[in-house]
Write a protein that holds these residues in place. Sequence first.
Motif, PDB file in Angstrom:
ATOM      1  N   LEU A  36      -6.132 -46.776  -0.497  1.00 51.47           N
ATOM      2  CA  LEU A  36      -5.758 -47.416   0.762  1.00 51.47           C
ATOM      3  C   LEU A  36      -6.940 -48.206   1.316  1.00 51.47           C
ATOM      4  O   LEU A  36      -8.023 -47.655   1.491  1.00 51.47           O
ATOM      5  N   PRO A  37      -6.747 -49.463   1.619  1.00 48.48           N
ATOM      6  CA  PRO A  37      -7.884 -50.293   2.045  1.00 48.48           C
ATOM      7  C   PRO A  37      -8.416 -49.959   3.434  1.00 48.48           C
ATOM      8  O   PRO A  37      -9.576 -50.200   3.720  1.00 48.48           O
ATOM      9  N   PHE A  38      -7.606 -49.382   4.318  1.00 45.93           N
ATOM     10  CA  PHE A  38      -8.064 -49.132   5.679  1.00 45.93           C
ATOM     11  C   PHE A  38      -8.683 -47.755   5.864  1.00 45.93           C
ATOM     12  O   PHE A  38      -9.164 -47.440   6.944  1.00 45.93           O
ATOM     13  N   VAL A  39      -8.668 -46.934   4.827  1.00 46.80           N
ATOM     14  CA  VAL A  39      -9.283 -45.616   4.890  1.00 46.80           C
ATOM     15  C   VAL A  39     -10.618 -45.690   4.160  1.00 46.80           C
ATOM     16  O   VAL A  39     -10.672 -46.083   3.008  1.00 46.80           O
ATOM     17  N   GLY A  40     -11.672 -45.311   4.846  1.00 48.88           N
ATOM     18  CA  GLY A  40     -13.002 -45.426   4.261  1.00 48.88           C
ATOM     19  C   GLY A  40     -13.598 -44.079   3.905  1.00 48.88           C
ATOM     20  O   GLY A  40     -12.969 -43.031   4.063  1.00 48.88           O
ATOM     21  N   PRO A  41     -14.827 -44.093   3.423  1.00 46.05           N
ATOM     22  CA  PRO A  41     -15.484 -42.849   3.026  1.00 46.05           C
ATOM     23  C   PRO A  41     -15.785 -41.923   4.211  1.00 46.05           C
ATOM     24  O   PRO A  41     -15.828 -40.710   4.054  1.00 46.05           O
ATOM     25  N   ILE A  42     -15.960 -42.478   5.396  1.00 46.36           N
ATOM     26  CA  ILE A  42     -16.202 -41.644   6.578  1.00 46.36           C
ATOM     27  C   ILE A  42     -14.949 -40.837   6.906  1.00 46.36           C
ATOM     28  O   ILE A  42     -15.035 -39.670   7.308  1.00 46.36           O
ATOM     29  N   ALA A  43     -13.785 -41.429   6.737  1.00 45.60           N
ATOM     30  CA  ALA A  43     -12.534 -40.713   6.973  1.00 45.60           C
ATOM     31  C   ALA A  43     -12.379 -39.564   5.975  1.00 45.60           C
ATOM     32  O   ALA A  43     -11.964 -38.462   6.348  1.00 45.60           O
ATOM     33  N   ALA A  44     -12.723 -39.814   4.729  1.00 41.81           N
ATOM     34  CA  ALA A  44     -12.644 -38.759   3.712  1.00 41.81           C
ATOM     35  C   ALA A  44     -13.633 -37.641   4.016  1.00 41.81           C
ATOM     36  O   ALA A  44     -13.314 -36.459   3.874  1.00 41.81           O
ATOM     37  N   LEU A  45     -14.817 -38.003   4.464  1.00 43.33           N
ATOM     38  CA  LEU A  45     -15.821 -37.001   4.807  1.00 43.33           C
ATOM     39  C   LEU A  45     -15.390 -36.163   6.010  1.00 43.33           C
ATOM     40  O   LEU A  45     -15.531 -34.934   6.003  1.00 43.33           O
ATOM     41  N   SER A  46     -14.833 -36.797   7.021  1.00 41.73           N
ATOM     42  CA  SER A  46     -14.389 -36.046   8.198  1.00 41.73           C
ATOM     43  C   SER A  46     -13.232 -35.119   7.850  1.00 41.73           C
ATOM     44  O   SER A  46     -13.147 -34.004   8.383  1.00 41.73           O
ATOM     45  N   ALA A  73     -11.370 -31.098  -0.558  1.00 36.38           N
ATOM     46  CA  ALA A  73     -10.663 -31.997   0.355  1.00 36.38           C
ATOM     47  C   ALA A  73     -11.365 -33.346   0.449  1.00 36.38           C
ATOM     48  O   ALA A  73     -10.709 -34.388   0.562  1.00 36.38           O
ATOM     49  N   TRP A  74     -12.691 -33.334   0.387  1.00 37.33           N
ATOM     50  CA  TRP A  74     -13.429 -34.595   0.417  1.00 37.33           C
ATOM     51  C   TRP A  74     -13.143 -35.433  -0.835  1.00 37.33           C
ATOM     52  O   TRP A  74     -12.964 -36.647  -0.745  1.00 37.33           O
ATOM     53  N   VAL A  75     -13.077 -34.777  -1.980  1.00 40.35           N
ATOM     54  CA  VAL A  75     -12.771 -35.501  -3.223  1.00 40.35           C
ATOM     55  C   VAL A  75     -11.367 -36.093  -3.157  1.00 40.35           C
ATOM     56  O   VAL A  75     -11.148 -37.257  -3.518  1.00 40.35           O
ATOM     57  N   SER A  86     -13.459 -31.058   8.192  1.00 42.62           N
ATOM     58  CA  SER A  86     -12.485 -30.329   9.013  1.00 42.62           C
ATOM     59  C   SER A  86     -11.770 -29.247   8.206  1.00 42.62           C
ATOM     60  O   SER A  86     -11.508 -28.158   8.734  1.00 42.62           O
ATOM     61  N   VAL A  87     -11.485 -29.498   6.950  1.00 43.41           N
ATOM     62  CA  VAL A  87     -10.856 -28.466   6.119  1.00 43.41           C
ATOM     63  C   VAL A  87     -11.828 -27.307   5.892  1.00 43.41           C
ATOM     64  O   VAL A  87     -11.446 -26.135   5.985  1.00 43.41           O
ATOM     65  N   LEU A 102     -16.425 -24.942  -0.873  1.00 42.04           N
ATOM     66  CA  LEU A 102     -15.593 -25.389  -1.989  1.00 42.04           C
ATOM     67  C   LEU A 102     -14.325 -26.079  -1.493  1.00 42.04           C
ATOM     68  O   LEU A 102     -13.916 -27.115  -2.037  1.00 42.04           O
ATOM     69  N   ALA A 103     -13.694 -25.520  -0.478  1.00 43.90           N
ATOM     70  CA  ALA A 103     -12.478 -26.127   0.068  1.00 43.90           C
ATOM     71  C   ALA A 103     -12.779 -27.479   0.700  1.00 43.90           C
ATOM     72  O   ALA A 103     -12.026 -28.448   0.515  1.00 43.90           O
TER      73      ALA A 103
END
Length: 98
Positions: A63-73, A52-54, A77-78, A47-48
């Motif tokens: 932000l244009p330089f942050v992609g979905p892979i960054a959100a997933l990582s 954090a992914w959402v 990590s959380v 759940l956490a």
Amino acid sequence: MISTLISLIVFVAVLTASVGGYAAARRFVRERLRFVDAAQRASTPWLAGGGAWVLGSLVALLLPFVGPIAALSFGVSVGLGVAAGARDIRRGGNYLKA
């Protein structure tokens, strides 16, 4: 040359967010959620991490330089940090005395 530098900066930012998310989640679970039974459930890291992914996905939309892979990582990590904090509590170490 410029694109390589920008890629390196983005990589360092994603790495910093992931390591910071892991450390903050682990510390929060160890120090603040010590006596909360819900922190010990098997579904809590999922759940956490999902939350954090959402949140990371919403930042990725802005932000244009942050992609979905960054959100997933960041979400992974959380989730791993929450699981590690719960494991620290179960082990009952003396991490709070330091």
